[in-house]
Each structure stands twice: as C-alpha cells, then as structure tokens.
Design an enzyme around this catalytic site. Sequence first.
Site, PDB file in Angstrom:
ATOM      1  N   GLU A  95       5.874  24.716  32.631  1.00 25.79           N
ATOM      2  CA  GLU A  95       5.196  24.468  31.549  1.00 25.79           C
ATOM      3  C   GLU A  95       4.166  25.453  31.198  1.00 25.79           C
ATOM      4  O   GLU A  95       3.532  25.834  32.287  1.00 25.79           O
ATOM      5  CB  GLU A  95       4.559  22.924  31.724  1.00 25.79           C
ATOM      6  N   CYS A 154      -5.294  26.169  37.739  1.00 23.95           N
ATOM      7  CA  CYS A 154      -4.063  26.913  37.906  1.00 23.95           C
ATOM      8  C   CYS A 154      -4.115  28.080  38.486  1.00 23.95           C
ATOM      9  O   CYS A 154      -3.544  28.320  39.462  1.00 23.95           O
ATOM     10  CB  CYS A 154      -3.565  26.812  36.455  1.00 23.95           C
ATOM     11  N   ASN A 175       1.122  33.382  35.203  1.00 18.25           N
ATOM     12  CA  ASN A 175       0.023  33.009  35.651  1.00 18.25           C
ATOM     13  C   ASN A 175      -0.765  34.170  36.297  1.00 18.25           C
ATOM     14  O   ASN A 175      -1.958  34.483  36.133  1.00 18.25           O
ATOM     15  CB  ASN A 175       0.004  31.726  36.568  1.00 18.25           C
TER      16      ASN A 175
HETATM   17  C1  UGA Z   1      -3.758  28.613  32.296  1.00 21.90           C
HETATM   18  C2  UGA Z   1      -2.638  29.292  31.416  1.00 21.90           C
HETATM   19  O1  UGA Z   1      -3.165  30.040  30.549  1.00 21.90           O
HETATM   20  C3  UGA Z   1      -1.558  28.541  31.124  1.00 21.90           C
HETATM   21  O2  UGA Z   1      -0.565  29.247  30.091  1.00 21.90           O
HETATM   22  C4  UGA Z   1      -0.780  27.549  32.124  1.00 21.90           C
HETATM   23  O3  UGA Z   1       0.117  26.721  31.723  1.00 21.90           O
HETATM   24  C5  UGA Z   1      -1.906  26.876  33.046  1.00 21.90           C
HETATM   25  O4  UGA Z   1      -3.077  27.863  33.402  1.00 21.90           O
HETATM   26  C6  UGA Z   1      -1.213  26.185  34.020  1.00 21.90           C
HETATM   27  O5  UGA Z   1      -0.677  26.905  34.739  1.00 21.90           O
HETATM   28  O6  UGA Z   1      -1.101  24.990  33.922  1.00 21.90           O
HETATM   29  P1  UGA Z   1      -5.734  26.920  31.648  1.00 21.90           P
HETATM   30  O7  UGA Z   1      -5.762  27.039  33.136  1.00 21.90           O
HETATM   31  O8  UGA Z   1      -5.748  25.862  30.989  1.00 21.90           O
HETATM   32  O9  UGA Z   1      -4.131  27.645  31.417  1.00 21.90           O
HETATM   33  O10 UGA Z   1      -6.889  27.960  31.291  1.00 21.90           O
HETATM   34  P2  UGA Z   1      -7.035  29.468  30.552  1.00 21.90           P
HETATM   35  O11 UGA Z   1      -7.277  29.354  28.943  1.00 21.90           O
HETATM   36  O12 UGA Z   1      -5.755  30.294  30.761  1.00 21.90           O
HETATM   37  O13 UGA Z   1      -8.126  29.984  31.311  1.00 21.90           O
HETATM   38  C7  UGA Z   1      -8.375  30.201  32.797  1.00 21.90           C
HETATM   39  C8  UGA Z   1      -9.381  30.765  32.981  1.00 21.90           C
HETATM   40  O14 UGA Z   1      -9.421  32.190  32.907  1.00 21.90           O
HETATM   41  C9  UGA Z   1     -10.733  30.200  32.704  1.00 21.90           C
HETATM   42  O15 UGA Z   1     -11.815  29.934  33.405  1.00 21.90           O
HETATM   43  C10 UGA Z   1     -11.270  31.162  31.498  1.00 21.90           C
HETATM   44  O16 UGA Z   1     -12.513  30.950  31.213  1.00 21.90           O
HETATM   45  C11 UGA Z   1     -10.912  32.406  32.007  1.00 21.90           C
HETATM   46  N1  UGA Z   1     -10.390  33.566  31.109  1.00 21.90           N
HETATM   47  C12 UGA Z   1      -9.456  33.491  30.201  1.00 21.90           C
HETATM   48  C13 UGA Z   1     -11.288  34.528  31.072  1.00 21.90           C
HETATM   49  O17 UGA Z   1     -12.370  34.772  31.997  1.00 21.90           O
HETATM   50  N2  UGA Z   1     -11.073  35.652  29.995  1.00 21.90           N
HETATM   51  C14 UGA Z   1     -10.066  35.596  29.247  1.00 21.90           C
HETATM   52  O18 UGA Z   1      -9.894  36.408  28.521  1.00 21.90           O
HETATM   53  C15 UGA Z   1      -9.431  34.468  29.156  1.00 21.90           C
END
Ligand code: UGA
Length: 469
Positions: free
Chosen positions: A154, A283, A231
């Site tokens: 997922e 994640c 990821n």
């Molecule tokens: C992440 C993945 O994006 C999903 O595709 C995956 O399904 C999920 O993990 C999982 O394995 O269950 P998520 O953990 O909900 O999703 O959050 P993200 O939106 O990916 O952000 C993760 C972290 O990276 C956050 O702390 C966010 O602030 C940071 N981030 C994200 C950045 O610092 N810069 C960015 O450009 C994007």
Amino acid sequence: MSKAIQIAVVGSGYVGLVAAVCFAEMGHDVICVDNDERKVAALQGGDTLIHESYLPELLERYRNTKVRFMTDLAEATRSCEAIFIAVGTPQSETGDADLSYVEAVACEIARSLTTYKVIVEKSTVPVYTNEWIRRAIERNGVARELFDVVSNPEFLREGTAVADFLHPDRIVVGANNDRAAAVLSDIYAPLTGGSYYQRADAIAGPCSAVEPPQLLLTSTKSAEIIKHASNAFLALKISFINAVSNLCEAADANVEQVAKGMGLDSRIGPKFLRPGIGYGGSCFPKDVAAFRSVAEQLGIDFNLLTEVEKINAQQKKRFLSKVRSALWTLRGKRIGVLGLAFKGETDDIRESPAIELVQMLMAEGCSIVAYDPAAMKRTAEVLPESPQLRYALDSYAAADDADALVILTDWAEFAALDLDRLNKTLRYPIMIDGRNLFDPQIMAERGFTYISTGRPATYPVRDPLAAEA
Ligand code: UGA
C-alpha cells in the site's frame, strides 16, 4: 458491473482501517478484524480513531453494514474469499522489521482454513515475507492448494489516505500464479476498470474513468521490494534536498529556486524536494532501517541508506543550532512552537522530528509553549504539561510574549496566520521556520527576523542584526 467480494482486513490501523472502508466504497463486503477489543468496540460505536479526510463520512456510510468490525479472525477467515493482513511491522532493536504480528495472524488464519483463500500481505514487509507466510500456514497443516499468498503493498500517505487509496498512482500485485492474481484483479476492478470514477458520489482525485490506475503484476518478491525501495527512494530524495539546502545556506543561494530548477526536469520531478527538519512518521525511518537491514542480510552494500539516515538526523541538530544562533543563548528563553505532528494535516506524532526538537530545546533549558491543530492530545501523553512545557489554545497564544517562534510542522493554517498580529504578540519578532511556510521578503516587510531553511535569512529594516549580516 464488478462483483462484490467478501474481504477480511486484519488490523485497524492506518492501512487496515482505510483499506477496509475503501474496499466497501468500491462495492465489496468487508470484515475488519482487530484483536484489541476496545478498538473494535470504539469503531462499532462510531469512533473514527484516526484523523483522516473522508474517513468519518465513509465510516458513517458503511459502519456495521458493508464494513463490520470484530475480534473473531476465525469467523472472518471462514466467510471471506480474500484476507488482507494489515497489522503493524514495527522496527526491532536491530533495525529489522518485527514480523511477529504478521506470523501470529498467518498461523491463526491457518487454523480456520478449509476452503481456498487468497491471503494478501498488505503490511510493509521485507522481501521473502510472502514465502515465510506460506511456510507458516503449511506448517500448520494446511494443504498447498487451499491457499495462495499475494503481496499487495500500500502506498497511501497519512492525511490523504482515503483519496490515495482510491486514486493510486499504481496498484502493485505480486502473485506467483494466475488464480490468485485474478482474485486481486477482481477486487481492484472498480478502480482499474474506471467504473468507480463514474459514480456521482465518488471521492474526488486524479484518476478518472478515462485514466484509471494501472495494476502492475509482478512476482511476490518484486512487489515486496517495490514497497521498500519506493519509501527508501523518497526518503533519499528528502535527505538529498536537505543536504542541498545546507549547501544553499552556505553559498547564500535559495533552495526553493534550486528545487524548482531541478524539479522541472521530468526525470527528477518536483515532488518530495521540500527541505525541512528531516523526515519522520511511522514509515520512512522504519522502512529505511528495514531495507538497509535486508540489504545487509543479503550481502549487499547499501551504505547510501546509512547516509540518508545520517543527513536526516543532522538536519534536526542543524535546526537547533539555527535557533541558538538567532537567540544567542537558549537557557531560560521562552519559545513558541507551532507544530508537533510529523507533518501537516495529521495528528500522528510517531517519529515526529517536531517532538524531537521540542525535547532538544527543553534539554537546552528553554521553556516551551506549543500549539498543534490536532496533535496536542497525543503529544501530552508522551510529554505531559510541566513548568517547562505548556500547550496553547491557538498559534497566537503560543507566540504570546515568546522570545521567538519556531515552525516545526507544515500545517496549512500556519501559513495563513495574521503576521501583524503575530508580530505584536511576540516579545521579539523572530521566527525560525523549519518548513519554509513564508516568503522571506514579506517577513522582512512585516518586521520579522526570519530564518528559514536553505534560503537567505531576512531582517526587518533597522534591526541591529541586519547591520551585522
Ligand atoms: C509515506 C509515503 O509517502 C507513502 O507513499 C507510504 O505509503 C507511507 O509512507 C507508508 O509506507 O505507509 P507518510 O509517512 O504518510 O507516507 O508521509 P509523507 O507525506 O511521505 O511524509 C513523510 C515525512 O517526510 C514527513 O515528515 C514529511 O514532513 C517529510 N517530507 C516529505 C519532507 O520533509 N519533504 C518533502 O518534500 C516531503
């Protein structure tokens, strides 16, 4: 018209609960199983458990009808054609994924298997888990022809989980035979065939009947690796832009211009190039560690992942030194903190870099007044109020009389704050922004000393620091 399939989803966490309601939304009949009686009772009684767009509406629509909640996995196994395992795979002390919940569920399913079932691994798991699940079921005396194990990772994000599930970039199905693959194709047919998007009440998103999502059929091992590699790659992209942002700071360049210039290259793409205080959440930290550990076990040198983790850890320390250099000394300073969740639009604080920074600031002797639109309750469970830490009712209350305001989570509502009001509320109009929510020029015009990430600091006219800079 696609046929309704009887589906069991084991686990009612982010992935399990969202998958359960979305399968119902796609027309299937779902049993969501959890061994936590309190959670099951709460879900039956109308609780949504997690902060997620569209989840309350979909639960309202399908609760106790097309989605039933129960603790009885044996009954769910007997009455369903496909059983999705969506239980937690937490990080163990060595960095490996702890698969004991997955194993326990597989063994329990095995005890109730009497007719053919497809068991679907939806939790994020290392390569070879599919095989282990198969072996565990066989060891419990189930004949090989009575089941198949499919990998269907997922890719939903917290905060946009429902829309991501129903409008996926891709659906990955790792199956080692046609019979099992066909069951998964039938389950996803409302999406891949486009019929879901023709409904007037469909949840809006990028997919449509004209451009439905693609189902990618792979081997089970490839599917498992696709999830971990995706990821890890996204985490790498974030660490890369964070390293570039540090370089921009040193060279007095602007990381936003750099990221834009890089992202316009279609081979790179603009997403996940936002610098900040490091990635967090349930994640990325866990999956990068697990993928590194898988590589190690397979004898592959993947030190790149260690560097990704190292940059991520340094990014938090770097932010702390920015706060220190903006305020000269930290002991006894009062800091307003905006944001505690690991990212905006969620109440999840697992592995939140914001929480780590609050702890680091407290260790330096600062007193904190924090505000988060959704994550304060959860934070207070791990960091209770004390003379050194208070929770505020809103952003302005957090800023009230503070020596500086720090932004740790990218909530949309923070970007819309009234800057003049904030300026008057703070003792000193100093903002250190870990998420680049504001335009440095506008901040200078509004009288702030504004220190952000990978962009030149800006100062109000006649600020003594500006003359030195
Ligand atoms: C992440 C993945 O994006 C999903 O595709 C995956 O399904 C999920 O993990 C999982 O394995 O269950 P998520 O953990 O909900 O999703 O959050 P993200 O939106 O990916 O952000 C993760 C972290 O990276 C956050 O702390 C966010 O602030 C940071 N981030 C994200 C950045 O610092 N810069 C960015 O450009 C994007």
